[in-house]
Design an enzyme around this catalytic site. Structure first.
Site, PDB file in Angstrom:
ATOM      1  CG  ASP A   1      11.708  59.764  29.364  1.00 39.71           C
ATOM      2  OD1 ASP A   1      11.355  60.704  30.096  1.00 39.71           O
ATOM      3  OD2 ASP A   1      11.730  59.822  28.118  1.00 39.71           O
TER       4      ASP A   1
ATOM      5  CE  LYS B   1       8.410  58.847  26.494  1.00 42.67           C
ATOM      6  NZ  LYS B   1       8.345  60.048  25.672  1.00 42.67           N
TER       7      LYS B   1
HETATM    8  O1  C5P Z   1      17.899  61.957  31.125  1.00 40.93           O
HETATM    9  P1  C5P Z   1      18.099  61.730  29.676  1.00 40.93           P
HETATM   10  O2  C5P Z   1      19.434  61.091  29.382  1.00 40.93           O
HETATM   11  O3  C5P Z   1      16.983  61.003  29.014  1.00 40.93           O
HETATM   12  O4  C5P Z   1      18.117  63.175  29.022  1.00 40.93           O
HETATM   13  C1  C5P Z   1      18.693  63.417  27.757  1.00 40.93           C
HETATM   14  C2  C5P Z   1      18.937  64.904  27.600  1.00 40.93           C
HETATM   15  O5  C5P Z   1      17.689  65.593  27.452  1.00 40.93           O
HETATM   16  C3  C5P Z   1      19.608  65.574  28.768  1.00 40.93           C
HETATM   17  O6  C5P Z   1      20.997  65.493  28.671  1.00 40.93           O
HETATM   18  C4  C5P Z   1      19.131  67.027  28.619  1.00 40.93           C
HETATM   19  O7  C5P Z   1      19.863  67.693  27.614  1.00 40.93           O
HETATM   20  C5  C5P Z   1      17.727  66.854  28.100  1.00 40.93           C
HETATM   21  N1  C5P Z   1      16.719  66.858  29.182  1.00 40.93           N
HETATM   22  C6  C5P Z   1      16.394  68.036  29.815  1.00 40.93           C
HETATM   23  N2  C5P Z   1      15.466  68.038  30.820  1.00 40.93           N
HETATM   24  C7  C5P Z   1      14.843  66.890  31.164  1.00 40.93           C
HETATM   25  C8  C5P Z   1      15.140  65.674  30.523  1.00 40.93           C
HETATM   26  C9  C5P Z   1      16.086  65.697  29.529  1.00 40.93           C
HETATM   27  O8  C5P Z   1      16.940  69.098  29.512  1.00 40.93           O
HETATM   28  N3  C5P Z   1      13.931  66.925  32.126  1.00 40.93           N
END
Ligand code: C5P
Length: 310
Positions: free
Chosen positions: A138, A11
């Protein structure tokens, strides 16, 4: 059942707006995400030994419980309560790793969709989306793909009602040695912009409404010219990562490009073109400079689907 193949598309973010910080430590976002025809392939074979096994065609990816594919398989098994379910999986990787293209999330989404079919676990789309949200922000988007508004921490989805995927062509570039840590990018964003973050749900909703009714969605439906792409993490990453500055400068020189931006937390970058011929011409025109600066490049189309059984 014999082997099952699932495609897991990359994406890009056509909009990434950081609205504020949530009580759970994640950021409240307003995004438009779009799947591309650049896909990994996950092959699945059922086994009766209760083991979840993964092989990957490159050595720089983990195949243990830290891989989202394995996490997805284990979560599905746990939810259905059948520890005897086993699978032998093989991942063919084409999406660049650590690039802001949701390659890992898309692989995890492909595992959820594929194993639900392979094991006949019968979870609904809604249940798969909820499991995906537990594994990564995501990942729910990667299940349905296409063109979607993504709110909350990324997991609250609203499909953009389009008759067909945007006809835009994409020239995507990534420096193989560059990578950006997503937690680092968000942390830096908080340090730089935290005082200006919105805090009220009413303020978040106002920004969502601006996005729903704004020029970007009209342009994706073919009704208006494409506005400049907003990615709030680009302003954070660009000053710190040299390859992002170099790549953006190169793409901005592309003849016929209607927008240039970073995807997600980077460092992959893209230029959008009205058609594939212009994107291919730009790739050719820039080929020497791109390879001189060490970039890999792909010309892609926008697609209307996420993780799909082949
Ligand atoms: O959810 P995911 O594991 O992809 O997110 C990775 C990191 O990115 C999270 O631990 C956080 O530090 C940051 N993040 C965030 N806000 C979001 C998505 C991700 O702060 N909406």
């Amino acid at each position: 059942m014999a082997e099952l193949l699932v495609s897991a598309p990359a994406k890009i973010n056509l909009h990434l707006e950081v609205l504020g910080l949530r009580p759970d430590g994640f950021h409240e976002l307003a995004m438009v995400m779009q799947t591309l025809d650049l896909c990994d392939t996950l092959s699945l074979k059922p086994t009766a030994d209760g083991l979840v096994q993964l092989r990957v065609d490159r050595s720089d990816l983990p195949t243990d419980g830290s891989n989202l594919i394995v996490k997805a398989a284990e979560l599905l098994k746990a939810r259905v309560g059948l520890p005897e379910l086993g699978v032998s999986m093989e991942l063919q990787k084409r999406i660049p790793i650590g690039a802001g293209l949701a390659g890992g999330s898309s692989n995890g989404a492909a595992a959820l969709v594929g194993l639900n079919a392979l094991w006949g676990t019968g979870f609904s789309q809604q249940q798969l989306l909820a499991m995906a949200a537990e594994l990564g922000s995501d990942m729910p988007f990667c299940i349905g793909g296409g063109t979607q508004l993504c709110f909350g921490r990324g997991e609250v989805l609203e499909p953009v009602p389009l008759e067909q995927p945007p006809s835009l062509a994409v020239l995507l570039i990534k420096h193989p040695e560059a990578s950006v840590s997503t937690p680092w990018a968000y942390k830096r964003c908080r340090e730089q912009r935290g005082d200006g973050y919105l805090a009220q749900e009413s303020e978040f909703e106002q920004r969502r409404q601006v996005l729903r009714q704004g020029p970007l969605l009209a342009a994706l439906g073919g009704e208006a010219a494409l506005p400049e792409i907003r990615n709030d993490l680009q302003g954070v990453v660009e000053p710190e990562v040299e390859s992002v500055r170099t790549g953006l400068a190169l793409l901005r020189r592309a003849h016929g490009a209607v927008a240039v931006a970073m995807s997600g937390s980077g460092p992959s970058l893209f230029a959008l073109f009205p058609d594939r011929e212009l994107a291919q011409q730009a790739q050719q025109d820039l080929a020497a400079d791109l390879s001189g600066a060490g970039f890999e490049a792909w010309v892609c189309r926008c697609t209307g689907s996420g993780a799909t059984l082949d």
